[in-house]
Design a protein around this motif. Structure first.
Motif, PDB file in Angstrom:
ATOM      1  N   VAL A 207       0.866  -1.181   0.000  1.00  0.00           N
ATOM      2  CA  VAL A 207       0.000   0.000   0.000  1.00  0.00           C
ATOM      3  C   VAL A 207       0.902   1.230   0.000  1.00  0.00           C
ATOM      4  N   LEU A 208       0.642   2.168  -0.911  1.00  0.00           N
ATOM      5  CA  LEU A 208       1.497   3.350  -1.074  1.00  0.00           C
ATOM      6  C   LEU A 208       1.518   4.181   0.209  1.00  0.00           C
ATOM      7  N   GLU A 209       2.712   4.693   0.553  1.00  0.00           N
ATOM      8  CA  GLU A 209       2.871   5.527   1.743  1.00  0.00           C
ATOM      9  C   GLU A 209       3.832   6.673   1.439  1.00  0.00           C
ATOM     10  N   ASP A 210       4.015   7.577   2.414  1.00  0.00           N
ATOM     11  CA  ASP A 210       4.907   8.723   2.221  1.00  0.00           C
ATOM     12  C   ASP A 210       6.336   8.267   1.934  1.00  0.00           C
ATOM     13  N   ASN A 211       6.993   8.992   1.039  1.00  0.00           N
ATOM     14  CA  ASN A 211       8.336   8.628   0.580  1.00  0.00           C
ATOM     15  C   ASN A 211       9.410   9.339   1.418  1.00  0.00           C
ATOM     16  N   ASP A 212       9.391   9.118   2.722  1.00  0.00           N
ATOM     17  CA  ASP A 212      10.352   9.844   3.556  1.00  0.00           C
ATOM     18  C   ASP A 212      11.775   9.309   3.447  1.00  0.00           C
ATOM     19  N   LYS A 213      11.949   8.071   3.046  1.00  0.00           N
ATOM     20  CA  LYS A 213      13.288   7.479   2.995  1.00  0.00           C
ATOM     21  C   LYS A 213      14.169   8.075   1.883  1.00  0.00           C
ATOM     22  N   LEU A 214      13.557   8.541   0.811  1.00  0.00           N
ATOM     23  CA  LEU A 214      14.327   9.091  -0.306  1.00  0.00           C
ATOM     24  C   LEU A 214      14.098  10.584  -0.477  1.00  0.00           C
ATOM     25  N   SER A 215      13.578  11.227   0.543  1.00  0.00           N
ATOM     26  CA  SER A 215      13.408  12.677   0.524  1.00  0.00           C
ATOM     27  C   SER A 215      14.427  13.322   1.458  1.00  0.00           C
ATOM     28  N   GLU A 216      14.723  14.601   1.218  1.00  0.00           N
ATOM     29  CA  GLU A 216      15.680  15.319   2.067  1.00  0.00           C
ATOM     30  C   GLU A 216      15.483  16.825   1.874  1.00  0.00           C
ATOM     31  N   ASN A 217      16.325  17.605   2.520  1.00  0.00           N
ATOM     32  CA  ASN A 217      16.262  19.070   2.423  1.00  0.00           C
ATOM     33  C   ASN A 217      14.882  19.627   2.785  1.00  0.00           C
ATOM     34  N   GLY A 218      14.197  18.939   3.716  1.00  0.00           N
ATOM     35  CA  GLY A 218      12.896  19.420   4.163  1.00  0.00           C
ATOM     36  C   GLY A 218      11.769  19.182   3.180  1.00  0.00           C
ATOM     37  N   LEU A 219      12.008  18.396   2.147  1.00  0.00           N
ATOM     38  CA  LEU A 219      11.003  18.128   1.119  1.00  0.00           C
ATOM     39  C   LEU A 219      10.484  16.700   1.252  1.00  0.00           C
ATOM     40  N   LEU A 220       9.242  16.495   0.879  1.00  0.00           N
ATOM     41  CA  LEU A 220       8.684  15.153   0.797  1.00  0.00           C
ATOM     42  C   LEU A 220       8.263  14.939  -0.652  1.00  0.00           C
ATOM     43  N   ALA A 221       9.069  14.170  -1.368  1.00  0.00           N
ATOM     44  CA  ALA A 221       8.864  13.997  -2.805  1.00  0.00           C
ATOM     45  C   ALA A 221       8.056  12.737  -3.093  1.00  0.00           C
ATOM     46  N   ASP A 222       7.140  12.843  -4.046  1.00  0.00           N
ATOM     47  CA  ASP A 222       6.416  11.651  -4.494  1.00  0.00           C
ATOM     48  C   ASP A 222       7.303  10.773  -5.366  1.00  0.00           C
ATOM     49  N   LYS A 223       8.108  11.422  -6.190  1.00  0.00           N
ATOM     50  CA  LYS A 223       8.995  10.700  -7.095  1.00  0.00           C
ATOM     51  C   LYS A 223      10.365  11.363  -7.072  1.00  0.00           C
ATOM     52  N   THR A 224      11.406  10.557  -7.306  1.00  0.00           N
ATOM     53  CA  THR A 224      12.771  11.083  -7.246  1.00  0.00           C
ATOM     54  C   THR A 224      13.603  10.614  -8.428  1.00  0.00           C
ATOM     55  N   MET A 225      14.525  11.472  -8.827  1.00  0.00           N
ATOM     56  CA  MET A 225      15.500  11.090  -9.848  1.00  0.00           C
ATOM     57  C   MET A 225      16.349   9.919  -9.368  1.00  0.00           C
TER      58      MET A 225
ATOM     59  N   PHE B  19      10.336  15.390  -7.343  1.00  0.00           N
ATOM     60  CA  PHE B  19       9.153  15.644  -8.163  1.00  0.00           C
ATOM     61  C   PHE B  19       7.876  15.383  -7.384  1.00  0.00           C
ATOM     62  N   ASP B  20       6.785  16.015  -7.840  1.00  0.00           N
ATOM     63  CA  ASP B  20       5.472  15.666  -7.305  1.00  0.00           C
ATOM     64  C   ASP B  20       4.961  14.422  -8.036  1.00  0.00           C
ATOM     65  N   ALA B  21       3.726  14.049  -7.769  1.00  0.00           N
ATOM     66  CA  ALA B  21       3.184  12.816  -8.334  1.00  0.00           C
ATOM     67  C   ALA B  21       3.132  12.824  -9.855  1.00  0.00           C
ATOM     68  N   LYS B  22       3.056  14.038 -10.457  1.00  0.00           N
ATOM     69  CA  LYS B  22       2.953  14.143 -11.913  1.00  0.00           C
ATOM     70  C   LYS B  22       4.279  14.511 -12.571  1.00  0.00           C
ATOM     71  N   MET B  23       5.361  14.283 -11.844  1.00  0.00           N
ATOM     72  CA  MET B  23       6.722  14.525 -12.347  1.00  0.00           C
ATOM     73  C   MET B  23       7.010  15.995 -12.637  1.00  0.00           C
ATOM     74  N   ASN B  24       6.405  16.886 -11.843  1.00  0.00           N
ATOM     75  CA  ASN B  24       6.794  18.296 -11.865  1.00  0.00           C
ATOM     76  C   ASN B  24       7.840  18.507 -10.781  1.00  0.00           C
ATOM     77  N   THR B  25       8.919  19.217 -11.121  1.00  0.00           N
ATOM     78  CA  THR B  25       9.981  19.415 -10.137  1.00  0.00           C
ATOM     79  C   THR B  25       9.493  20.273  -8.979  1.00  0.00           C
ATOM     80  N   ILE B  26       9.965  19.944  -7.765  1.00  0.00           N
ATOM     81  CA  ILE B  26       9.514  20.683  -6.573  1.00  0.00           C
ATOM     82  C   ILE B  26      10.698  21.271  -5.792  1.00  0.00           C
ATOM     83  N   SER B  27      11.884  21.265  -6.384  1.00  0.00           N
ATOM     84  CA  SER B  27      13.032  21.780  -5.620  1.00  0.00           C
ATOM     85  C   SER B  27      14.060  22.417  -6.531  1.00  0.00           C
TER      86      SER B  27
END
Length: 389
Positions: A162-180, A229-237
């Motif tokens: 079940v999908l959950e928050d991506n805190d393990k691969l987020s940093e710099n105070g951001l919570l990213a849905d998707k990451t490079m 990125f957000d869920a739609k692959m728009n950059t957020i940082s």
């Protein structure tokens, strides 16, 4: 400088002996923690990413050096992954297990599944154990059926997927849905899986990821890869990860080399050359690599894996372009690593990171779930292969 000879000596004389010493013959796998003062905690959790990277490392060290002892180390790592890291109930690989192999952090992360595929594919190549390839293909199918949407790859799930928050691969105070970062290592994993299996579905997924990198992750204006990125692959940082960009520049090329598609290769080389050139311009300082730039502020920490990946990335660009500056910086980076990053204390390996003056003031562990033989070991083997040593 005989670079090929020197990295071979580093691989065989320091890195391999160090990780062999961490083998846990009682509980399986490899010990998961050594502090800055070189004390091993034999009861520390065992990260499944760390175990995957150790499996990848010993499999490739065996294929590089043809020493049967190295295959036995890979066998040991594989048994632990198969018996302890895999969730036999819901499928996939856990984030971590206890020192004696019981599920601990049961998060299922796409990044983690990718590293397992990467390791299992190499182990299959080294051992010809069909079970390892079946395991890798099962993980591939899981990622493609559960961890994708119309925009890219979903990242973090609980034990029941079940999908959950991506805190393990987020940093710099951001919570990213998707990451490079996750996308890059899925690409890396599929490259290795396609190389050993030649599967059509894997090839199609690999081509799709290359298109996402070119069309959505690479920023043509800044000549860098967007990171979060957000869920739609728009950059957020506004984050420029120097290490990931130079690592990606050669891993993307590697994917093209394995695919053998002239059009995709030409398109990819056009921007991987630009990636390397921009990192060369922005990230170097006194023959070493700074870490990253967040909102215009440069982090000057010298991280072990960033220096190692920069050597491969810049030498790869030298091979493509023939520009002498890339060969020269590869040698300068190696000189920096030898002088500062390699820990000369008996029984140690490489420091995690250094400050601008070259001191390991953070006192980060020598081994922990993220500190592994994958980056520095791979650099040695890549440079040996490229220099025909």
């Amino acid at each position: 400088m005989n670079l090929g000879h020197e990295v071979r000596k580093e691989l065989t004389g320091r890195i391999i002996p160090f990780w062999k010493k961490l083998r846990d013959n009682e509980n399986g796998g490899y010990y998961g923690y050594m502090d800055f003062d070189l004390n091993v905690n034999k009861c520390y959790e065992k990260g499944c990413i760390l175990n995957s990277r150790i499996l990848w490392f010993f499999s490739n060290a065996y294929m590089t050096l043809k020493d049967k002892m190295l295959l036995s180390e890979a066998d040991h790592a594989y048994r632990f992954m198969r018996d302890c890291c895999e969730d036999k109930e819901y499928g996939g690989v856990f984030w971590s297990v206890t020192y004696d192999g019981k599920p601990l952090d049961t998060t299922k992360h796409t990044y983690n599944q990718a590293f397992a595929i990467y390791a299992l594919s190499s182990y299959y190549d080294a051992s010809k154990d069909a079970g390892a390839l079946d395991f890798a293909m099962d993980l591939f199918e899981r990622i493609e059926t559960t961890c994708t949407d119309e925009y890219g790859y979903l990242e973090s799930f609980n034990k029941q997927w079940v999908l959950e928050d991506n805190d393990k691969l987020s940093e710099n105070g951001l919570l990213a849905d998707k990451t490079m970062n996750t996308l890059l290592h899925v690409l890396e994993a599929y490259t290795e899986l396609y190389r050993v299996a030649g599967n059509k579905k894997v090839k199609e997924a690999l081509v799709k990821i290359l298109r996402v990198f070119k069309d959505q992750v690479y920023n043509e204006k800044t000549h860098r890869l967007e990171v979060f990125f957000d869920a739609k692959m728009n950059t957020i940082s506004d984050l420029y990860s120097y290490g990931h960009d130079i690592e990606a520049s050669w891993l993307l090329d590697r994917a093209c080399y394995v695919l053998k598609d002239d059009k995709i290769t030409e398109e990819t080389h056009a921007y991987t050359n630009a990636l390397a050139a921009e990192v060369y311009k922005e990230a170097l300082e006194n023959g070493s690599m700074n870490n990253e730039c967040f909102k215009g502020v440069v982090n000057t920490t010298k991280v072990w894996w960033v220096q190692a990946e920069a050597m491969v990335g810049f030498y790869n660009c030298y091979e493509k372009t023939g520009e002498a500056r890339y060969k020269e910086i590869t040698e300068q980076l190696w000189n920096y690593i030898k002088k500062y990053i390699i820990d000369k204390r008996p029984g140690s390996e490489w420091f995690w990171d250094l400050d601008k003056e070259g001191s390991p003031v953070s006192r980060k562990p020598i081994v922990e779930p993220w500190k592994c033989p994958y980056h520095n070991g791979r650099m040695c083997m890549e440079m040996m292969r490229r220099l025909h040593d």
